[in-house]
Every structure is written in structure tokens, then in C-alpha cells.
Design an enzyme around this catalytic site. Structure first.
Site, mmCIF file in Angstrom:
data_model
loop_
_atom_site.group_PDB
_atom_site.id
_atom_site.type_symbol
_atom_site.label_atom_id
_atom_site.label_comp_id
_atom_site.label_asym_id
_atom_site.label_seq_id
_atom_site.Cartn_x
_atom_site.Cartn_y
_atom_site.Cartn_z
ATOM 1 N N LYS A 80 0.866 -1.186 0.000
ATOM 2 C CA LYS A 80 0.000 0.000 0.000
ATOM 3 C C LYS A 80 0.901 1.234 0.000
ATOM 4 O O LYS A 80 1.890 1.282 0.759
ATOM 5 C CB LYS A 80 -0.877 -0.045 1.259
ATOM 6 C CG LYS A 80 -1.899 1.072 1.371
ATOM 7 C CD LYS A 80 -2.766 0.867 2.616
ATOM 8 C CE LYS A 80 -3.879 1.897 2.733
ATOM 9 N NZ LYS A 80 -4.699 1.714 3.951
ATOM 10 N N SER A 155 -9.770 1.644 3.056
ATOM 11 C CA SER A 155 -8.921 2.413 2.164
ATOM 12 C C SER A 155 -7.878 1.585 1.413
ATOM 13 O O SER A 155 -7.341 2.055 0.415
ATOM 14 C CB SER A 155 -8.201 3.505 2.973
ATOM 15 O OG SER A 155 -7.306 2.925 3.895
ATOM 16 N N SER A 179 -9.783 -0.549 7.336
ATOM 17 C CA SER A 179 -9.207 -0.465 5.989
ATOM 18 C C SER A 179 -8.501 -1.699 5.453
ATOM 19 O O SER A 179 -8.127 -1.734 4.284
ATOM 20 C CB SER A 179 -8.239 0.705 5.914
ATOM 21 O OG SER A 179 -8.976 1.873 5.717
HETATM 22 N N1 GLN Z 1 -12.992 3.873 6.416
HETATM 23 C C1 GLN Z 1 -12.471 4.360 7.654
HETATM 24 C C2 GLN Z 1 -12.174 5.820 7.544
HETATM 25 O O1 GLN Z 1 -12.470 6.361 6.552
HETATM 26 C C3 GLN Z 1 -11.269 3.581 8.034
HETATM 27 C C4 GLN Z 1 -10.092 3.995 7.276
HETATM 28 C C5 GLN Z 1 -8.884 3.219 7.663
HETATM 29 O O2 GLN Z 1 -8.979 2.197 8.335
HETATM 30 N N2 GLN Z 1 -7.738 3.739 7.250
HETATM 31 O O3 GLN Z 1 -11.644 6.417 8.420
#
Ligand code: GLN
Length: 488
Positions: A80, A155, A179
Site C-alpha cells: 500500500k 482504504s 481499511s
Molecule cells: N474507512 C475508515 C475511515 O475512513 C477507516 C479507514 C482506515 O482504516 N484507514 O476512516
């Protein structure tokens, strides 16, 4: 040879050991696969072929001398683009870091080098990992390999989609509120959010320092264990790193089969959960019941507060952490600025996207002196209650089972202009992050529309081995880990 790109890392490792293929050939096959399908999937932000081929050749040389470093020696892996790799991009999905090249390796990257893995390329994500669909990336929209009209989750959507489409057998992602788990569920692969403190965060640009964790994506649970083994360990460069005894995650799956107590939290089966998801999870519970696991109904009463608490804590920490992207040091600097204040304002104005700005504003508000007690401080108190819910539940059960996400993957644009809807994608994952616990997602079914459904298993702190073992029992009795999307 044709389907080699869908083989598990373990199978590939065995092929390398038998010398039926070399790491160089394997890496070439995956590069070819990326060239064939990534114009559709759009998981990769960049690919460094030359470097990967060199790493593969070095692995083959080690093998020929009998100096193989680990089972992952010579195996390609994707990263990532928020995990630092020396000499590579570290865009975090943002324009503000468009030209930034990392001057150092994250600790996990060092571990991968020490294990001999071939680092293939950089994978797309929501900007600064804020999102649940990978649509907020400043660069491209990654597609769900099961149906290109749908999002891959987020994400870490690039990491999940890359593994799902056979572009790479393994990938690393990060999970702050879901995420890793939610994109794993959307793409029908295995993903693990590790216990807070198990994997070093050194080299992971901070988003929400109190919940951020790095973790693996793979085709199956065995591979999750293989990769987890490589990335864990105490690191004095991360002040939150814990010194704990590390079990042999690959050995666990060979251990004698030990059914345990599985808790079913009623709050995770409440309103908002899609009917197909609910039914599939119920079938999964039946599987465990029939396999002699003790199924226990439990309650995690503060669950309804998890989303509001998360979005206060998360935005507060993010607004503070993102202050470093100021146009002065290593980030984009506006060419329109005529004085120092302008440099800050315009560089951030031009460099950050809408979701990041929204969260910086929310976070600044909840931390402001007038509102801190009403929001941030209160949220931290409720967070303690959420942690206590889990502590209490784990007195009676060993593992907790829930859906990973309330729905299957959704279509592009469906939730992008409705932040609240998007935030609700994390309704099953954020509480676990707030409590610092490990959470694992594996595919447990498919919807009528042909989209994967994820099962989440939540464990006690540092009990990843237990999650892997419970997940493995389900995985080996079903074929979900062997189903792959057709991309051609
Ligand atoms: N979807 C969640 C957010 O937008 C989690 C994001 C993440 O785990 N980086 O914060």
C-alpha cells in the site's frame, strides 16, 4: 502455468523450493499479469520492474547457494502506498506527496527485505487512508475485480484488488478503522488487522496514531500467517510497539483442532445489515455450531457509539498528524504563494482533496478549546466503555464473530457524496480498532449479484493465532478461498 498467478504464496514457495520455477520467472509472470489486467483493475500506482527483477535474481542466487532466507524468499508482494520503501513513491494517495520519494524503509519493509520477498510495486488507496471505497485517491479509482462497476472497498482497495485479481499473491495494507478488513470482505480475500502494538508503525505516515496498524492480505489464512510471521516484532523506533511472545503462526494451523467458544454480539446483527449478509453470516454460525464450537450470545452494549466516537477520535488525531504537510518541508508547495502564510494555506488548499479537508476541519473543531470537553474528551470516555465491553465479553468467549461490513461492495459514486453513508461502511470494524484488538476477515459467501461477503473474527489482544485457527476451520471446509474472478 496459466493459473499460476492465483496460486497461494505457500504453493509458490513450495514450487520455488522444488526449483520447478525460479523467482525471476515468477516475478516476470506477475509483472505480465499486471500488464494484462491492471488497465482494468487499476490497483497499482507504480511498478518498479527493474528493482523487482533484481530482487528476484538475488533470491535465485541465494537459493542456488542454499542460503534461502524464509518461506517468502523470492515471493512477490505489493505494498500500500502509505508504507515507506526507500527510493519509492509514498504518495499516501494524495497530490500533496505526489513527488515525494521515501528516503528510508519502514520497519515492515526491512523485515520483508530480510525475508527475501520481492517488492513489486505501490498500491492505490483512499487519500491518507480516509475512506471505504478507494474513490478518494487523488490518482485513480481502483475497481472491484468481481465486477468492475463496483468499488473494491477501502482504504486499502489497491492491496485487496491486486491480490484478488492475481496481480500479486500477497500485499500489505493498513487499518485504522477497517481499511484491511472491509476491502478484504469486498474483494473476497483474507485480511488481518493486527493487535495495536504487534506490528511496528515506523514508516507508516500517521493518520490516527492510536489505532493505525499494518497487516497482511492474502488468498487464504495460511498465507496470512506466513506474512504475519515476517512483519511482527518489537521495534524501539515505534513507542507503541509491544514486547510480546510471538507464536509460530504457520505452526498454529497444523496444531490439533481445538474448538472454542465463539461469541455472537447481538448489536452487530441490528438494523442496517443487508439481508443477504445477515443470512450468510447465520449459515457460518451454523457451520461452527455443527463443528463443535460453543456458540454464545453476547452483548457489546456501547456498539451504537462506535461510529461517532471513531469519527471524533479519528478526525482529532488526523487533523493534528496532517499538520506536518505544510508546503515547507517535503510536500507540494504552491507556486502561487507570495508570503509565508500563503505557502501554508495555498499548498494545503491545492494538495489535499475534499475528504481530507473535511476531516481536518472536523478534527480541528472537536479539539478547539471551546468544544474539546464536549467532543474529544467525551469520546475518549465512551471509547473506554467500548474497550470494557470487549474485556467483559472475552471473559466468556474466546473469539467474537460478526459480519465484516454491513453490505457487499457498492457501486462507484453511490456513497461518495454522502459521507455519513460512507462512514457507516465501517460500522462493524471501528469498535475493534478503538479497542486495539485483532480482527480478521475471510470470505464466507457470495451475494446473488456475485459479490463476496466477509466474515469478521475478533480476538483478544495478541491472539492472532486463535483467529487464524478458527478461520482456517471454516476455510478448509469451503471453497471460497479458491474462487477467483474472471477478468478477461
Ligand atoms: N474507512 C475508515 C475511515 O475512513 C477507516 C479507514 C482506515 O482504516 N484507514 O476512516
Amino acid at each position: 502455468m496459466e493459473e499460476l498467478f492465483f496460486k497461494s504464496a505457500k504453493e509458490l514457495s513450495q514450487m520455488l523450493a522444488k526449483k520447478s520455477i525460479s523467482s525471476l520467472e515468477l516475478t516476470q509472470i506477475f509483472i505480465q499479469r499486471i500488464q494484462n489486467v491492471d488497465s482494468k483493475v487499476k490497483a497499482f500506482l507504480s511498478l518498479d520492474e527493474e528493482k523487482s527483477l533484481q530482487q528476484a535474481k538475488a533470491s535465485d542466487e541465494r537459493r542456488s547457494k542454499g542460503q534461502t532466507l524464509s518461506p517468502l524468499d523470492g515471493i512477490p508482494i505489493g505494498m500500500k502506498d502509505i508504507i515507506a520503501e526507500k527510493g519509492q513513491s509514498l504518495t499516501c494517495g494524495s497530490k500533496i506527496l505526489e513527488h515525494y520519494i521515501s528516503p528510508y524503509d519502514a520497519t515492515v519493509t526491512e523485515h520483508l527485505h530480510q525475508a527475501g520477498a520481492v517488492l513489486l510495486g505501490r498500491l492505490n488507496l483512499d487519500e491518507f487512508a480516509m475512506g471505504s471505497s478507494t474513490e478518494t485517491s487523488a490518482y485513480q479509482k481502483t475497481c472491484n475485480p468481481w465486477n468492475l462497476e463496483y468499488v473494491p472497498g477501502g482504504s486499502s482497495g489497491g492491496s485487496a484488488a491486486a491480490v484478488c485479481s492475481g496481480e500479486v499473491p500477497l500485499a500489505l495494507g493498513s487499518d485504522t478503522g477497517g481499511s484491511i478488513r472491509q476491502p478484504a470482505a469486498c474483494c473476497g480475500i483474507a485480511g488481518l488487522k493486527t493487535t495495536y502494538g504487534l506490528v511496528s508503525r515506523y514508516g507508516l505516515p500517521a493518520l490516527t496514531s492510536s489505532t493505525d496498524q499494518i497487516g497482511p492480505f492474502a488468498h487464504n489464512v495460511t498465507d496470512l500467517g506466513l506474512l504475519l510471521k515476517v512483519i511482527v516484532g518489537y521495534d524501539d523506533r515505534d513507542s507503541t510497539s509491544c514486547e510480546v511472545e510471538i507464536p509460530d503462526y504457520s505452526q498454529i494451523l497444523k496444531d490439533e483442532y481445538k474448538p472454542c467458544r465463539i461469541g455472537i454480539p447481538k448489536e452487530y446483527f441490528a438494523e442496517g445489515i443487508d439481508v443477504e449478509v445477515q443470512q450468510t453470516i447465520e449459515t457460518t454460525i451454523e457451520f461452527y455450531r455443527k463443528s463443535n464450537y460453543q456458540i454464545v450470545d453476547i452483548s457489546l452494549p456501547h456498539t451504537p457509539y462506535a461510529i461517532p466516537v471513531y469519527y471524533i477520535v479519528m478526525t482529532a488525531e488526523a487533523s493534528s498528524n496532517l499538520a506536518r504537510y505544510d508546503g515547507i518541508r517535503y510536500t507540494h508547495r504552491s507556486s502561487e504563494a507570495s508570503n509565508a502564510m500563503d505557502v501554508y494555506f495555498k499548498s494545503r488548499q491545492e494538495g489535499f482533496g475534499a475528504e481530507v479537508k473535511r476531516r481536518i476541519m472536523l478534527g480541528t473543531y472537536v479539539l478547539s478549546s471551546d468544544h474539546q470537553d464536549a467532543y474529544y474528551v467525551r469520546a475518549q470516555k465512551v471509547r473506554t466503555r467500548i474497550c470494557e465491553d470487549f474485556a467483559k465479553a472475552f471473559q466468556d468467549v474466546d473469539v467474537i464473530l460478526s459480519p465484516t461490513a454491513p453490505t457487499t461492495a457498492f457501486k462507484f459514486g453511490e456513497k461518495l457524496n454522502n459521507p455519513l453513508q460512507m462512514y457507516l461502511s465501517d460500522v462493524c470494524t471501528v469498535a475493534i480498532s478503538l479497542a486495539g484488538l485483532p480482527g480478521l476477515s475471510i470470505p464466507c459467501g457470495f451475494s446473488q449479484a456475485g459479490l463476496p461477503i466477509g466474515l469478521q473474527l475478533i480476538g483478544k489482544a495478541f491472539h492472532e493465532h486463535e483467529l487464524l485457527s478458527v478461520a482456517y476451520q471454516f476455510e478448509k471446509a469451503h471453497d471460497f478461498a479458491q474462487r477467483f474472478p474472471k477478468l478477461n
